[in-house]
Design an enzyme around this catalytic site. Structure first.
Site, PDB file in Angstrom:
ATOM      1  N   ASN A 101      12.848  -6.263 -50.740  1.00 50.47           N
ATOM      2  CA  ASN A 101      12.563  -4.897 -51.198  1.00 50.47           C
ATOM      3  C   ASN A 101      11.718  -4.121 -50.191  1.00 50.47           C
ATOM      4  O   ASN A 101      11.436  -2.951 -50.392  1.00 50.47           O
ATOM      5  CB  ASN A 101      11.894  -4.901 -52.572  1.00 50.47           C
ATOM      6  N   TYR A 140      11.507 -17.407 -29.229  1.00 49.35           N
ATOM      7  CA  TYR A 140      12.751 -17.279 -29.983  1.00 49.35           C
ATOM      8  C   TYR A 140      13.538 -16.079 -29.458  1.00 49.35           C
ATOM      9  O   TYR A 140      13.051 -14.952 -29.484  1.00 49.35           O
ATOM     10  CB  TYR A 140      12.431 -17.098 -31.460  1.00 49.35           C
ATOM     11  N   SER A 141      14.747 -16.330 -28.999  1.00 54.90           N
ATOM     12  CA  SER A 141      15.551 -15.268 -28.393  1.00 54.90           C
ATOM     13  C   SER A 141      17.002 -15.384 -28.833  1.00 54.90           C
ATOM     14  O   SER A 141      17.666 -16.389 -28.559  1.00 54.90           O
ATOM     15  CB  SER A 141      15.474 -15.334 -26.869  1.00 54.90           C
ATOM     16  N   ASN A 142      17.491 -14.367 -29.501  1.00 56.87           N
ATOM     17  CA  ASN A 142      18.884 -14.358 -29.940  1.00 56.87           C
ATOM     18  C   ASN A 142      19.862 -14.272 -28.778  1.00 56.87           C
ATOM     19  O   ASN A 142      21.037 -14.622 -28.921  1.00 56.87           O
ATOM     20  CB  ASN A 142      19.094 -13.202 -30.912  1.00 56.87           C
ATOM     21  N   SER A 149      20.116 -16.345 -39.130  1.00 55.70           N
ATOM     22  CA  SER A 149      19.970 -17.388 -38.104  1.00 55.70           C
ATOM     23  C   SER A 149      20.287 -18.800 -38.579  1.00 55.70           C
ATOM     24  O   SER A 149      20.298 -19.730 -37.758  1.00 55.70           O
ATOM     25  CB  SER A 149      18.562 -17.343 -37.514  1.00 55.70           C
ATOM     26  N   GLY A 182      16.967 -17.514 -41.967  1.00 55.29           N
ATOM     27  CA  GLY A 182      17.613 -16.437 -41.237  1.00 55.29           C
ATOM     28  C   GLY A 182      17.327 -15.070 -41.818  1.00 55.29           C
ATOM     29  O   GLY A 182      17.215 -14.915 -43.038  1.00 55.29           O
TER      30      GLY A 182
END
Length: 363
Positions: free
Chosen positions: A344, A182-184, A84, A318
């Site tokens: 990990n 929050y929205s892509n 992001s 991001g």
């Protein structure tokens, strides 16, 4: 007075590209930074790289390994998927278009993408950029990461329309401007608006306006290419059958909200130019720093948070599934840090990375 973005880019080329820090950190500072970075790989990452800048002093470090179950060292100047952090580049392009008078922050989505978004006449470009549109996040409609259905998407080229369709059919989280979520999906739409305004893809515009003028030689917009071409750490993903190497994948899954590949040095250079006022007029940089709602810490593609010494830092972070990146700077750009890790999946790396950021900014 309105200053065109092309003029700003010329300033960038003169003021930023030629600056090469040449003074190393003192031994005790290097040791403290390395200790904190080692803490990231001790708890939560396969590999980690960082670059810290303090005025003309620079420190670069690596920890862990580039490839699981080997002793291969991480490439300190290597590339990684930035997730992001891409949004800050894309938002900067939009604000340059605003500076040029080619669109307005208060333009409706319907104006630029008629018929694409339900209630688009009541959602503004500004609300897409600061995540106050209420639109459902398309990534929540995808199969569970690591599932066989998700892995089936690995090599597919996915269009923004294909990704957005389930999210736009979903009930919004709230009415436009009435909250923060929050929205892509927002940035897939922003990418499409850039194409409509300029006639070029968001990737073309990011390259033309930012990557080339700033001399970001390690930064690429991969489009449909699944490969990281330069030296890099390998990234991993837990699946139903165990952890797999997920370095290579078709980045259209992320689109304008997160597909960029870069390096720690390039991200520091970009945020130095942005926050230093070389990419946007002062009025639009100020707009970028305004939260979407009062309690939010996210503006127009830019986020911020406090450090342990109460010095705020601006930038973005991001998550690109097998990579996580964090790039922050003090408002005056005196101090900067970029960290990239390959998780990990035992622990979340955020707390350990915060310790590195605090060491860099507060000492």
């Amino acid at each position: 007075m309105k200053l065109a973005a092309r003029g700003l880019v010329a300033v960038v080329t003169a003021a930023v590209v030629g600056v090469v820090p040449g003074v190393a950190f003192a031994g005790s500072d290097r040791g403290a930074l390395q200790e904190k970075l080692d803490g990231v790989t001790a708890t939560s990452a396969v590999g980690a790289v960082a670059e810290v800048r303090d005025g003309h002093r620079v420190w670069r470090g690596g920890s862990g390994v580039a490839v699981r179950e080997t002793s291969q060292p991480v490439p300190i100047r290597g590339q990684f998927r930035v997730g992001s952090v891409t949004k800050t580049f894309v938002a900067t392009v939009v604000l340059q278009l605003v500076a040029e008078g080619k669109l307005r922050l208060d333009d409706s989505v319907e104006h630029w993408l008629p018929g694409v978004v339900p209630n688009g006449q009541n959602i503004s470009v500004r609300e897409l950029l600061n995540h106050t549109s209420g639109l459902f996040d398309y990534r929540l409609t995808l199969p569970r990461p690591g599932s066989p259905e998700f892995l089936d998407l690995r090599w597919r080229t996915l269009t923004p329309a294909e990704l957005m369709a389930p999210a736009l059919a979903h009930k919004p989280d709230f009415e436009p401007g009435k909250g923060y979520s929050y929205s892509n999906t927002n940035y897939l739409l922003v990418g499409e608006i850039i194409k409509k305004v300029t006639g070029h893809s968001y990737s073309d515009e990011v390259e033309r306006r930012l990557i080339r003028p700033l001399g970001l030689s390690g930064t690429t917009m991969p489009r449909t290419s699944p490969w990281i071409r330069g030296a890099h750490m390998h990234g991993y993903l837990p699946t139903d059958a165990g952890i797999i190497d997920y370095t290579d994948m078709n980045p259209t899954l992320f689109g304008a909200g997160g597909d960029m590949i870069s390096t720690a040095s390039d991200l520091n250079r970009f945020f130095d130019a942005l926050l230093g006022g070389h990419l946007l007029p002062a009025r639009l940089l100020k707009e970028m720093k305004k939260p979407g709602i009062e309690e939010s810490t996210y503006g127009l593609g830019l986020s911020w948070h406090d450090t342990s010494c109460h010095i705020p830092v601006y930038g973005n972070d991001g998550d690109a599934l097998s990579y996580q990146a964090y790039s922050y700077s003090t408002e005056d750009t005196r101090k900067q840090i970029t960290v990239a890790v390959t998780p990990n999946f035992i622990n979340n790396p955020d707390a350990a990375v915060d310790a590195v950021i605090n060491q860099a900014i507060c000492n």
